[in-house]
Design a protein around this motif. Sequence first.
Motif, PDB file in Angstrom:
ATOM      1  N   SER A 151     -13.163 -15.092  12.916  1.00 57.77           N
ATOM      2  CA  SER A 151     -12.999 -16.537  12.910  1.00 57.77           C
ATOM      3  C   SER A 151     -11.636 -16.998  13.397  1.00 57.77           C
ATOM      4  O   SER A 151     -11.390 -18.190  13.480  1.00 57.77           O
ATOM      5  CB  SER A 151     -13.207 -17.072  11.478  1.00 57.77           C
ATOM      6  OG  SER A 151     -14.471 -16.733  10.993  1.00 57.77           O
ATOM      7  N   GLN A 152     -10.716 -16.088  13.676  1.00 59.90           N
ATOM      8  CA  GLN A 152      -9.337 -16.466  13.911  1.00 59.90           C
ATOM      9  C   GLN A 152      -9.131 -17.220  15.227  1.00 59.90           C
ATOM     10  O   GLN A 152      -9.844 -17.003  16.196  1.00 59.90           O
ATOM     11  CB  GLN A 152      -8.413 -15.238  13.884  1.00 59.90           C
ATOM     12  CG  GLN A 152      -8.603 -14.252  15.017  1.00 59.90           C
ATOM     13  CD  GLN A 152      -9.677 -13.232  14.692  1.00 59.90           C
ATOM     14  OE1 GLN A 152     -10.325 -13.294  13.655  1.00 59.90           O
ATOM     15  NE2 GLN A 152      -9.866 -12.303  15.593  1.00 59.90           N
ATOM     16  N   ILE A 153      -8.133 -18.102  15.212  1.00 60.95           N
ATOM     17  CA  ILE A 153      -7.687 -18.752  16.442  1.00 60.95           C
ATOM     18  C   ILE A 153      -6.523 -17.986  17.051  1.00 60.95           C
ATOM     19  O   ILE A 153      -6.267 -18.085  18.245  1.00 60.95           O
ATOM     20  CB  ILE A 153      -7.255 -20.206  16.182  1.00 60.95           C
ATOM     21  CG1 ILE A 153      -6.085 -20.261  15.199  1.00 60.95           C
ATOM     22  CG2 ILE A 153      -8.436 -21.031  15.673  1.00 60.95           C
ATOM     23  CD1 ILE A 153      -5.357 -21.583  15.153  1.00 60.95           C
ATOM     24  N   ARG A 154      -5.823 -17.220  16.209  1.00 66.71           N
ATOM     25  CA  ARG A 154      -4.657 -16.483  16.703  1.00 66.71           C
ATOM     26  C   ARG A 154      -4.470 -15.218  15.890  1.00 66.71           C
ATOM     27  O   ARG A 154      -4.690 -15.218  14.679  1.00 66.71           O
ATOM     28  CB  ARG A 154      -3.394 -17.358  16.599  1.00 66.71           C
ATOM     29  CG  ARG A 154      -2.169 -16.778  17.313  1.00 66.71           C
ATOM     30  CD  ARG A 154      -0.976 -17.723  17.207  1.00 66.71           C
ATOM     31  NE  ARG A 154      -1.326 -19.033  17.737  1.00 66.71           N
ATOM     32  CZ  ARG A 154      -0.867 -20.173  17.243  1.00 66.71           C
ATOM     33  NH1 ARG A 154      -0.048 -20.162  16.209  1.00 66.71           N
ATOM     34  NH2 ARG A 154      -1.229 -21.323  17.790  1.00 66.71           N
ATOM     35  N   SER A 155      -4.086 -14.152  16.546  1.00 63.99           N
ATOM     36  CA  SER A 155      -3.838 -12.875  15.877  1.00 63.99           C
ATOM     37  C   SER A 155      -2.380 -12.471  16.029  1.00 63.99           C
ATOM     38  O   SER A 155      -1.799 -12.612  17.103  1.00 63.99           O
ATOM     39  CB  SER A 155      -4.729 -11.773  16.455  1.00 63.99           C
ATOM     40  OG  SER A 155      -6.074 -11.968  16.081  1.00 63.99           O
ATOM     41  N   TYR A 156      -1.813 -11.958  14.939  1.00 64.21           N
ATOM     42  CA  TYR A 156      -0.428 -11.507  14.893  1.00 64.21           C
ATOM     43  C   TYR A 156      -0.466 -10.013  14.567  1.00 64.21           C
ATOM     44  O   TYR A 156      -0.774  -9.632  13.434  1.00 64.21           O
ATOM     45  CB  TYR A 156       0.361 -12.240  13.819  1.00 64.21           C
ATOM     46  CG  TYR A 156       0.310 -13.757  13.901  1.00 64.21           C
ATOM     47  CD1 TYR A 156       1.440 -14.499  14.237  1.00 64.21           C
ATOM     48  CD2 TYR A 156      -0.867 -14.455  13.596  1.00 64.21           C
ATOM     49  CE1 TYR A 156       1.405 -15.882  14.295  1.00 64.21           C
ATOM     50  CE2 TYR A 156      -0.922 -15.839  13.647  1.00 64.21           C
ATOM     51  CZ  TYR A 156       0.223 -16.551  13.999  1.00 64.21           C
ATOM     52  OH  TYR A 156       0.174 -17.923  14.045  1.00 64.21           O
ATOM     53  N   VAL A 157      -0.178  -9.183  15.548  1.00 63.96           N
ATOM     54  CA  VAL A 157      -0.257  -7.732  15.355  1.00 63.96           C
ATOM     55  C   VAL A 157       1.161  -7.167  15.258  1.00 63.96           C
ATOM     56  O   VAL A 157       1.963  -7.311  16.179  1.00 63.96           O
ATOM     57  CB  VAL A 157      -1.011  -7.050  16.512  1.00 63.96           C
ATOM     58  CG1 VAL A 157      -1.080  -5.536  16.277  1.00 63.96           C
ATOM     59  CG2 VAL A 157      -2.421  -7.626  16.646  1.00 63.96           C
ATOM     60  N   LEU A 158       1.464  -6.535  14.117  1.00 64.01           N
ATOM     61  CA  LEU A 158       2.773  -5.908  13.908  1.00 64.01           C
ATOM     62  C   LEU A 158       2.691  -4.385  14.002  1.00 64.01           C
ATOM     63  O   LEU A 158       3.721  -3.713  14.069  1.00 64.01           O
ATOM     64  CB  LEU A 158       3.332  -6.304  12.539  1.00 64.01           C
ATOM     65  CG  LEU A 158       3.413  -7.814  12.246  1.00 64.01           C
ATOM     66  CD1 LEU A 158       4.074  -8.049  10.899  1.00 64.01           C
ATOM     67  CD2 LEU A 158       4.170  -8.543  13.341  1.00 64.01           C
ATOM     68  N   HIS A 159       1.469  -3.843  13.983  1.00 58.44           N
ATOM     69  CA  HIS A 159       1.255  -2.394  14.097  1.00 58.44           C
ATOM     70  C   HIS A 159      -0.181  -2.159  14.590  1.00 58.44           C
ATOM     71  O   HIS A 159      -1.091  -2.866  14.163  1.00 58.44           O
ATOM     72  CB  HIS A 159       1.456  -1.710  12.731  1.00 58.44           C
ATOM     73  CG  HIS A 159       1.308  -0.225  12.777  1.00 58.44           C
ATOM     74  ND1 HIS A 159       2.341   0.624  13.142  1.00 58.44           N
ATOM     75  CD2 HIS A 159       0.236   0.569  12.526  1.00 58.44           C
ATOM     76  CE1 HIS A 159       1.917   1.868  13.102  1.00 58.44           C
ATOM     77  NE2 HIS A 159       0.635   1.867  12.726  1.00 58.44           N
TER      78      HIS A 159
ATOM     79  N   ASP B 138       0.851  -1.194   0.000  1.00 61.70           N
ATOM     80  CA  ASP B 138       0.000   0.000   0.000  1.00 61.70           C
ATOM     81  C   ASP B 138       0.890   1.248   0.000  1.00 61.70           C
ATOM     82  O   ASP B 138       1.619   1.498   0.959  1.00 61.70           O
ATOM     83  CB  ASP B 138      -0.897  -0.012   1.240  1.00 61.70           C
ATOM     84  CG  ASP B 138      -1.950   1.091   1.201  1.00 61.70           C
ATOM     85  OD1 ASP B 138      -1.725   2.109   0.522  1.00 61.70           O
ATOM     86  OD2 ASP B 138      -2.992   0.934   1.864  1.00 61.70           O
ATOM     87  N   SER B 139       0.839   2.008  -1.090  1.00 58.19           N
ATOM     88  CA  SER B 139       1.687   3.201  -1.207  1.00 58.19           C
ATOM     89  C   SER B 139       1.345   4.261  -0.165  1.00 58.19           C
ATOM     90  O   SER B 139       2.168   5.125   0.146  1.00 58.19           O
ATOM     91  CB  SER B 139       1.549   3.806  -2.613  1.00 58.19           C
ATOM     92  OG  SER B 139       0.191   4.151  -2.876  1.00 58.19           O
ATOM     93  N   ASN B 140       0.133   4.156   0.404  1.00 61.27           N
ATOM     94  CA  ASN B 140      -0.268   5.113   1.445  1.00 61.27           C
ATOM     95  C   ASN B 140       0.061   4.615   2.859  1.00 61.27           C
ATOM     96  O   ASN B 140      -0.297   5.273   3.839  1.00 61.27           O
ATOM     97  CB  ASN B 140      -1.776   5.387   1.345  1.00 61.27           C
ATOM     98  CG  ASN B 140      -2.144   6.090   0.050  1.00 61.27           C
ATOM     99  OD1 ASN B 140      -1.441   7.007  -0.383  1.00 61.27           O
ATOM    100  ND2 ASN B 140      -3.234   5.657  -0.578  1.00 61.27           N
ATOM    101  N   ALA B 141       0.710   3.476   2.939  1.00 61.09           N
ATOM    102  CA  ALA B 141       1.167   2.916   4.222  1.00 61.09           C
ATOM    103  C   ALA B 141       0.041   2.812   5.239  1.00 61.09           C
ATOM    104  O   ALA B 141       0.174   3.180   6.397  1.00 61.09           O
ATOM    105  CB  ALA B 141       2.312   3.752   4.785  1.00 61.09           C
ATOM    106  N   ARG B 142      -1.092   2.259   4.790  1.00 65.89           N
ATOM    107  CA  ARG B 142      -2.223   2.072   5.692  1.00 65.89           C
ATOM    108  C   ARG B 142      -2.156   0.703   6.370  1.00 65.89           C
ATOM    109  O   ARG B 142      -1.497  -0.210   5.893  1.00 65.89           O
ATOM    110  CB  ARG B 142      -3.535   2.202   4.914  1.00 65.89           C
ATOM    111  CG  ARG B 142      -3.827   3.616   4.430  1.00 65.89           C
ATOM    112  CD  ARG B 142      -5.039   3.652   3.523  1.00 65.89           C
ATOM    113  NE  ARG B 142      -4.790   2.923   2.275  1.00 65.89           N
ATOM    114  CZ  ARG B 142      -5.615   2.929   1.231  1.00 65.89           C
ATOM    115  NH1 ARG B 142      -6.761   3.594   1.304  1.00 65.89           N
ATOM    116  NH2 ARG B 142      -5.323   2.255   0.142  1.00 65.89           N
ATOM    117  N   ARG B 143      -2.885   0.595   7.467  1.00 63.08           N
ATOM    118  CA  ARG B 143      -2.920  -0.667   8.193  1.00 63.08           C
ATOM    119  C   ARG B 143      -3.914  -1.607   7.515  1.00 63.08           C
ATOM    120  O   ARG B 143      -5.033  -1.225   7.196  1.00 63.08           O
ATOM    121  CB  ARG B 143      -3.325  -0.439   9.653  1.00 63.08           C
ATOM    122  CG  ARG B 143      -3.142  -1.679  10.517  1.00 63.08           C
ATOM    123  CD  ARG B 143      -3.400  -1.381  11.979  1.00 63.08           C
ATOM    124  NE  ARG B 143      -4.814  -1.248  12.284  1.00 63.08           N
ATOM    125  CZ  ARG B 143      -5.355  -1.503  13.471  1.00 63.08           C
ATOM    126  NH1 ARG B 143      -4.581  -1.903  14.469  1.00 63.08           N
ATOM    127  NH2 ARG B 143      -6.629  -1.331  13.673  1.00 63.08           N
TER     128      ARG B 143
END
Length: 379
Positions: free
Chosen positions: A319-327, A206-211
């Motif tokens: 639905s997730q069993i696990r979340s990976y948050v980097l930002h 994403d050129s706008n660096a969005r999450r």
Amino acid sequence: MSELQRTLLGEIREKFEPIRGIFDTPLKRKRILEIESEINSDPNFWNDRRKSSTILKEKKNIEDGITSCESLVKKFEDTLVAIEFGEEGDDQSNKEAEQTIQELSNEVGNLETKRLLSGETDRNSAILTINAGAGGTEACDWAQMITRMMLRFCDRKGFKAEVVDELEGDGAGLKNATITIDGEFAYGLLKSENGVHRLVRISPFDSNARRHTSFCSVFVSPVIDDDIQIDIKDSELKIDTYRAGGAGGQHVNRTDSAVRMTHLPTGIVVQSQQQRSQIQNRETCIKLLKAKLYELEINKRQAESKAIEDSKMDNTFGSQIRSYVLHPYKLVKDVRTLAQSSDPNVVLDGDIEDFCLEYLRQIAAGQFKGKGGTSDDLD
């Protein structure tokens, strides 16, 4: 130092005693005698390969557990002696005590893992199917990251892993991948990964660096041992061959070596294109198909497989069993067990064993701490 050593040894002993009660009991030893009596008294024992293989495997598992317990007991005693000599000023004994305490801690941990992995197919090798979910290129890149994480975990555990089929994404990453994993307890450990994995990060696309939020599903099946009978008739199979994909140039495959196999009664489709010959790819497809058919049969017969099926939810929000948050912060959290890590980079590099073991502990205890994923459980 000796007081600290005694404290550590006491903590290890507290963990070991309950495990010892499971692996080394009069009932276990009695069962070995019963098996030996059955082998010696049945003249046709070796003629039934399926039955004899199952019984011998049970005997070996019991004997391995008892041997491990006896080894640990001896190591406890040797460590106590080393500590006593160390208290009298023997520096070499102090060093030996430190080393054996660390070894004891590792071995008790391994024995606890074996205690948790007591299911019918937990000792088996595994087959992983990874599928990109909602999110387009983002999801395909996430699927490739998950694939790498699983391969790195296998490296750490000494498992032999091979990507037998993959489909590249349109712009980057993978739409799906299938991995075969050979190693004792591979399925037992990796069944915790069954479900949807969620990634939150600043998109590199994403050129706008969005999450962005991406999803990827992981399905795990046990590889079927030869002593478990799964009959597949040639008349039930539709086999297609096609030219395997490649990176181009010298890697282009000029023969129809890739194989796609459809099991007509169930509609299950498997495929392999990584092997050099069509015969090898056919063998891989049969292996994959047996695993899928076995899982299907187990799901019909066993009530506990409902927990696995419930984890195979929609590959999207909630639905997730696990979340990976980097930002905007860094956190990996399993929403079923509430296990977490503040270092996603280490987890994505294959360090997922703590998540696997916590899942097994809570399964053994009969319940999860968490209730399941929601779209905003980490936001």
